[in-house]
Design a protein around this motif. Structure first.
Motif, short mmCIF file in Angstrom:
data_model
loop_
_atom_site.label_atom_id
_atom_site.label_comp_id
_atom_site.label_asym_id
_atom_site.label_seq_id
_atom_site.Cartn_x
_atom_site.Cartn_y
_atom_site.Cartn_z
N GLU A 135 2.66 14.43 -8.68
CA GLU A 135 3.63 15.54 -8.68
C GLU A 135 4.14 15.81 -10.09
O GLU A 135 4.37 16.97 -10.46
N LYS A 136 4.32 14.75 -10.87
CA LYS A 136 4.76 14.93 -12.25
C LYS A 136 3.71 15.67 -13.06
O LYS A 136 4.01 16.55 -13.88
N ILE A 137 2.43 15.32 -12.81
CA ILE A 137 1.34 16.01 -13.52
C ILE A 137 1.29 17.48 -13.10
O ILE A 137 1.10 18.37 -13.93
N LYS A 166 1.92 26.28 -14.29
CA LYS A 166 1.98 24.85 -14.02
C LYS A 166 0.63 24.38 -13.49
O LYS A 166 -0.09 25.14 -12.86
N LYS A 167 0.32 23.13 -13.75
CA LYS A 167 -0.98 22.62 -13.34
C LYS A 167 -1.15 22.64 -11.82
O LYS A 167 -2.28 22.70 -11.33
N GLY A 168 -0.06 22.61 -11.10
CA GLY A 168 -0.15 22.63 -9.64
C GLY A 168 -0.25 24.01 -9.05
O GLY A 168 -0.39 24.14 -7.82
N ASN A 169 -0.18 25.07 -9.87
CA ASN A 169 -0.27 26.44 -9.36
C ASN A 169 -1.70 26.75 -8.92
O ASN A 169 -2.68 26.23 -9.47
N THR A 170 -1.81 27.65 -7.93
CA THR A 170 -3.13 28.06 -7.44
C THR A 170 -3.67 29.22 -8.29
O THR A 170 -2.93 29.85 -9.06
N ILE A 171 -4.95 29.49 -8.12
CA ILE A 171 -5.57 30.61 -8.81
C ILE A 171 -4.93 31.93 -8.36
O ILE A 171 -4.76 32.85 -9.17
N GLN A 172 -4.54 32.00 -7.11
CA GLN A 172 -3.90 33.22 -6.61
C GLN A 172 -2.57 33.45 -7.33
O GLN A 172 -2.24 34.59 -7.70
N GLN A 173 -1.77 32.40 -7.50
CA GLN A 173 -0.51 32.55 -8.23
C GLN A 173 -0.75 32.95 -9.69
O GLN A 173 -0.01 33.75 -10.25
N PHE A 174 -1.81 32.39 -10.29
CA PHE A 174 -2.15 32.77 -11.66
C PHE A 174 -2.54 34.24 -11.74
O PHE A 174 -2.11 34.98 -12.65
N LEU A 175 -3.36 34.71 -10.79
CA LEU A 175 -3.79 36.11 -10.81
C LEU A 175 -2.61 37.05 -10.58
O LEU A 175 -2.56 38.15 -11.16
N ARG A 225 0.83 -1.21 0.00
CA ARG A 225 0.00 0.00 0.00
C ARG A 225 0.86 1.26 0.00
O ARG A 225 0.57 2.23 -0.69
N GLU A 226 1.96 1.23 0.76
CA GLU A 226 2.85 2.38 0.80
C GLU A 226 3.56 2.57 -0.54
O GLU A 226 3.73 3.70 -1.00
N GLU A 227 3.95 1.45 -1.20
CA GLU A 227 4.58 1.56 -2.52
C GLU A 227 3.61 2.15 -3.53
O GLU A 227 3.98 3.03 -4.33
N LEU A 228 2.37 1.69 -3.50
CA LEU A 228 1.36 2.22 -4.43
C LEU A 228 1.08 3.69 -4.14
O LEU A 228 0.92 4.50 -5.06
N ARG A 229 1.01 4.03 -2.85
CA ARG A 229 0.76 5.44 -2.49
C ARG A 229 1.89 6.34 -2.97
O ARG A 229 1.66 7.42 -3.51
N GLN A 230 3.15 5.85 -2.78
CA GLN A 230 4.29 6.63 -3.21
C GLN A 230 4.33 6.76 -4.73
O GLN A 230 4.63 7.84 -5.27
N GLU A 231 4.00 5.66 -5.42
CA GLU A 231 3.96 5.71 -6.88
C GLU A 231 2.89 6.67 -7.38
O GLU A 231 3.12 7.45 -8.30
N TRP A 232 1.73 6.62 -6.72
CA TRP A 232 0.64 7.53 -7.10
C TRP A 232 1.03 8.98 -6.83
O TRP A 232 0.78 9.87 -7.65
N ALA A 233 1.67 9.24 -5.68
CA ALA A 233 2.07 10.59 -5.33
C ALA A 233 3.11 11.13 -6.33
O ALA A 233 3.05 12.30 -6.72
#
Length: 388
Positions: A241-243, A267-276, A229-237
């Motif tokens: 992060e790559k996305i 970047k897709k991980g940026n917030t609306i505040q950073q975009f503004l 479960r930890e390996e899958l969680r780390q792989e998913w995380a």
């Protein structure tokens, strides 16, 4: 703690909150998950179940389940009481039903209940039978009584029978009689050695191959499952992060009654505040009213929804969220659907988001298109096209 800052605690707040949630559960109000067991249905709250049981945690978060069917090996009565204990923190168990509660708690991975049931089982077990004394023969209950020699007519072992030679020796040398070892003592010593050499057979408890015990605790299996479960969680995380680090080009329009389109890479991980913040730096060069404005004075409108500043573009991409007039997860450029001849026909297109000053919105929120804007609510679904 800084001067002038106060911290106030409410000691009974948590208990009162769970008590009210339990009352809602018993009344069937605001429940968002259903548990099915042996034809019976139990309503509950997903958040409470996920917090109290690792099994329910995985079912709710990983599978997003709102209906769970449990195996029929469990007792519905025991499950109902264990479910109630998640809200009350109390559990009443009759001694004949301890194993039923242990079965339910083991399957649900509620280890605090498993530990308590195990303690109760130990307390209910009868005291162990004392082991036979090392000085006592297992075949004789009065072995420790003094031995006074063989009874008349008893047949002794060959080593204890007196021969004629022995009798002559005893008669001819009376002083040797005192030095000769008493045969009773030798018999007792040999019997003691025999008692010590006989191992006490213990009853071995084996596993019945016909019984399914996969739901019972197994330390090795649990460790392996936790590792996977930890390996899958780390792989998913890592994938997420790559996305989030991927760049997207966002087309937006500064709206002051008319549109002024600009593009910016984020970047897709940026917030609306950073975009503004980045969009404000671009717009300040061309619009004097924005030179003294801050990010908190700007609003971002996407598909007629006012998007809060703390959301990220990744949030909308992952959930495939939709707005009133199109998808929120696409940021490419299309013509505004309201400018087309048939504006009531939904198209799978995304329109340029609008960047608006709050002051402008407050003055014009009764005029189209601002009259259609409303705050974004993730619980509200916009599956149908709503332009009229």
């Amino acid at each position: 703690m800084e001067p002038g800052m106060f911290q106030v605690e409410f000691p009974n707040f948590g208990n009162n909150l769970l008590r009210k949630l339990n009352q809602q559960r018993m009344e069937g109000k605001l429940c968002d998950i259903t548990i099915h067991l042996q034809g019976q249905m139990f309503r509950a709250h997903r958040a409470v179940l996920a917090a109290s049981s690792p099994y329910f945690h995985d079912q709710v978060l990983l599978k997003n389940a709102n209906r769970i069917v449990l195996p029929g090996v469990m007792s519905p009565k025991a499950f109902e009481n264990v479910l109630a204990s998640s809200y009350t923190g109390k559990l009443t168990i009759m001694s004949p039903e301890i194993v039923s509660y242990l079965t339910v708690a083991s399957f649900l991975q509620m280890w605090h209940v498993v530990d308590k049931c195990t303690e109760l089982l130990r307390e209910c077990q009868p005291p162990p039978t004392p082991a036979p004394s090392q000085n006592q023969s297992p075949s004789s209950s009065n072995y420790l009584s003094p031995w006074h020699g063989p009874e008349p007519g008893a047949v002794l072992p060959a080593k204890f029978e007196r021969t004629e030679e022995d009798e002559v020796k005893v008669e001819g040398h009376p002083e040797e009689e005192e030095d000769e070892e008493d045969p009773g003592e030798e018999f007792q010593s040999d019997d003691e050695d025999l008692a010590l050499d006989i191992p006490v057979k213990k009853r071995k408890l084996g596993k019945n191959p016909d019984v399914d015990t996969s739901f019972l605790p197994d330390r090795e299996r649990e460790e392996e499952e936790n590792r996977l479960r930890e390996e899958l969680r780390q792989e998913w995380a890592n994938k997420q992060e790559k996305i989030k680090s991927e760049e997207i080009e966002i087309t937006f329009s500064y709206w002051d009654g008319s549109g002024h389109r600009r593009t910016v890479k984020m970047k897709k991980g940026n917030t609306i505040q950073q975009f503004l913040q980045k969009g404000l730096e671009i717009l300040r060069k061309d619009f004097s009213e924005l030179r003294s404005a801050g990010v908190e004075q700007l609003m971002y409108i996407k598909e007629d929804l006012i998007i809060p500043h703390h959301h990220t573009f990744y949030d909308f991409i992952v959930t495939k969220a939709r707005g009133k007039s199109g998808p929120l997860f696409s940021f490419d450029v299309h013509d505004d659907v309201r400018l087309l001849s048939d504006a009531t026909v939904e198209k799978d297109e995304s329109h340029a988001g609008k960047v608006v000053l709050r002051s402008w919105y407050e003055k014009n929120k009764h005029i189209f298109p601002a009259s259609r804007w409303e705050p974004y609510d993730p619980e509200k679904k916009w599956d149908k096209y709503t332009i009229r």
